[in-house]
Design a protein around this motif. Structure first.
Motif, PDB file in Angstrom:
ATOM      1  N   UNK A   1       0.838  -1.192   0.000  1.00  0.00           N
ATOM      2  CA  UNK A   1       0.000   0.000   0.000  1.00  0.00           C
ATOM      3  C   UNK A   1       0.877   1.249   0.000  1.00  0.00           C
ATOM      4  N   UNK A   2       2.046   1.155  -0.614  1.00  0.00           N
ATOM      5  CA  UNK A   2       3.018   2.235  -0.543  1.00  0.00           C
ATOM      6  C   UNK A   2       2.966   3.226  -1.682  1.00  0.00           C
TER       7      UNK A   2
ATOM      8  N   UNK B   1      -0.584   5.698   0.015  1.00  0.00           N
ATOM      9  CA  UNK B   1       0.449   5.792   1.050  1.00  0.00           C
ATOM     10  C   UNK B   1       0.268   6.980   1.985  1.00  0.00           C
ATOM     11  N   UNK B   2      -0.241   8.100   1.485  1.00  0.00           N
ATOM     12  CA  UNK B   2      -0.345   9.306   2.301  1.00  0.00           C
ATOM     13  C   UNK B   2      -1.717   9.450   2.950  1.00  0.00           C
TER      14      UNK B   2
ATOM     15  N   UNK C   1      -6.704  -1.017   7.280  1.00  0.00           N
ATOM     16  CA  UNK C   1      -6.342  -2.085   6.348  1.00  0.00           C
ATOM     17  C   UNK C   1      -7.285  -3.278   6.448  1.00  0.00           C
ATOM     18  N   UNK C   2      -8.076  -3.362   7.478  1.00  0.00           N
ATOM     19  CA  UNK C   2      -8.976  -4.493   7.648  1.00  0.00           C
ATOM     20  C   UNK C   2     -10.417  -4.164   7.258  1.00  0.00           C
ATOM     21  N   UNK C   3     -10.644  -3.009   6.673  1.00  0.00           N
ATOM     22  CA  UNK C   3     -12.011  -2.564   6.402  1.00  0.00           C
ATOM     23  C   UNK C   3     -12.409  -2.711   4.936  1.00  0.00           C
TER      24      UNK C   3
ATOM     25  N   UNK D   1      -3.404  -3.579  -6.955  1.00  0.00           N
ATOM     26  CA  UNK D   1      -2.198  -4.291  -7.398  1.00  0.00           C
ATOM     27  C   UNK D   1      -1.199  -3.247  -7.829  1.00  0.00           C
ATOM     28  N   UNK D   2       0.029  -3.379  -7.364  1.00  0.00           N
ATOM     29  CA  UNK D   2       1.085  -2.429  -7.690  1.00  0.00           C
ATOM     30  C   UNK D   2       2.139  -3.074  -8.592  1.00  0.00           C
ATOM     31  N   UNK D   3       2.960  -2.217  -9.178  1.00  0.00           N
ATOM     32  CA  UNK D   3       4.080  -2.687  -9.974  1.00  0.00           C
ATOM     33  C   UNK D   3       5.273  -1.774  -9.799  1.00  0.00           C
TER      34      UNK D   3
END
Length: 252
Positions: free
Chosen positions: A184-185, A189-190, A195-197, A203-205
């Motif tokens: 999640x960077x 990220x800001x 994170x559990x909701x 998907x990142x790359x």
């Protein structure tokens, strides 16, 4: 306090090309460079995961089918399988590893099982005519290999992300895999979030000169692709995160 930046201002400050497309309730929203074709790095794995999810729903694949890893599947870079001794995994295991930790070895094994042509045909059927896989994952990639793993546009990928919000079996499955993503960077990220909701499915790359992020954030579908010269990665990350702040303001 300075006014929030527009997508055009964020893109202008990016040392390369920043492409952003946003969809809310399936309707196209703000965009910049949405039709520019860019390298995707591991975001291209979404096409593979979409085909696997559709094949599971259609009975073409079985999530419990075992896949034996072969030596050619193993690949450096992201993932866990290089450090694990087991060589037999199910299709479902490999898909989860691909989505959660962007496992390159799992990706190669799944792609060998499904086939590159089938992945691209499924993507085209979903409307992704300029977004496709060119090759399997390779570390390193030599001049004799295709130049990159995957290419695509932010506009088409935002459309795919919008589909992931649907209620069909394959859409639910793909969304569940994307919810398991551990990176999640970039876009989020800001932002403060739980994170559990089930707030973020993405998907990142990442690769040299590439930072990409595609997904659903608070119900808004987005695709953010940044491509610049080698060594510009920190500035690319900044641009993608600024785009994330812009997208967050669009959430209902």
């Amino acid at each position: 306090m300075s006014a929030p930046k527009t997508l055009e201002e964020i893109a202008e400050a990016c040392p390369g090309t920043l492409a952003v497309a946003v969809r809310g309730s399936g309707v196209p929203g703000p965009a910049v460079n949405a039709d520019v074709e860019l390298p995707l790095a591991s975001v291209g794995k979404l096409l593979l995961l979409a085909e696997v999810a559709m094949s599971l729903e259609g009975g073409i694949l079985d999530a419990e089918e075992p896949v034996e890893l072969v030596d050619d599947d193993y690949c450096g870079g992201s993932g866990l399988l290089l450090g694990l001794s087991q060589r037999r995994w199910t299709v479902g295991d490999l898909a989860l590893l691909t989505a959660a930790v962007s496992d390159n070895t799992a990706t190669n094994a799944l792609l060998r099982r499904v086939g590159l042509d089938r992945v691209n045909a499924a993507a085209a059927a979903l409307g992704l005519t300029r977004t496709r896989l060119l090759d399997r994952i390779r570390e390193p990639r030599t001049p004799a290999d295709p130049p990159t793993f995957a290419l695509g546009t932010a506009g088409e990928l935002a459309g795919l992300a919008s589909l992931v919000g649907g209620g069909a079996g394959w859409q639910v499955q793909l969304r569940e895999w994307m919810l398991a993503n551990t990176d999640h960077g970039l876009v989020p990220a800001l932002l403060r979030h739980d994170l559990e909701a089930a707030w973020l499915a993405n998907k990142t790359g990442t690769d040299e000169g590439i930072r990409t992020d595609v997904g659903l954030m608070g119900g808004v579908a987005y695709a953010v692709l940044a491509h610049g010269p080698a060594g510009s990665e920190q500035a690319l990350v900044h641009a993608v995160r600024q785009a994330g702040l812009f997208i967050a303001r669009l959430r209902p």
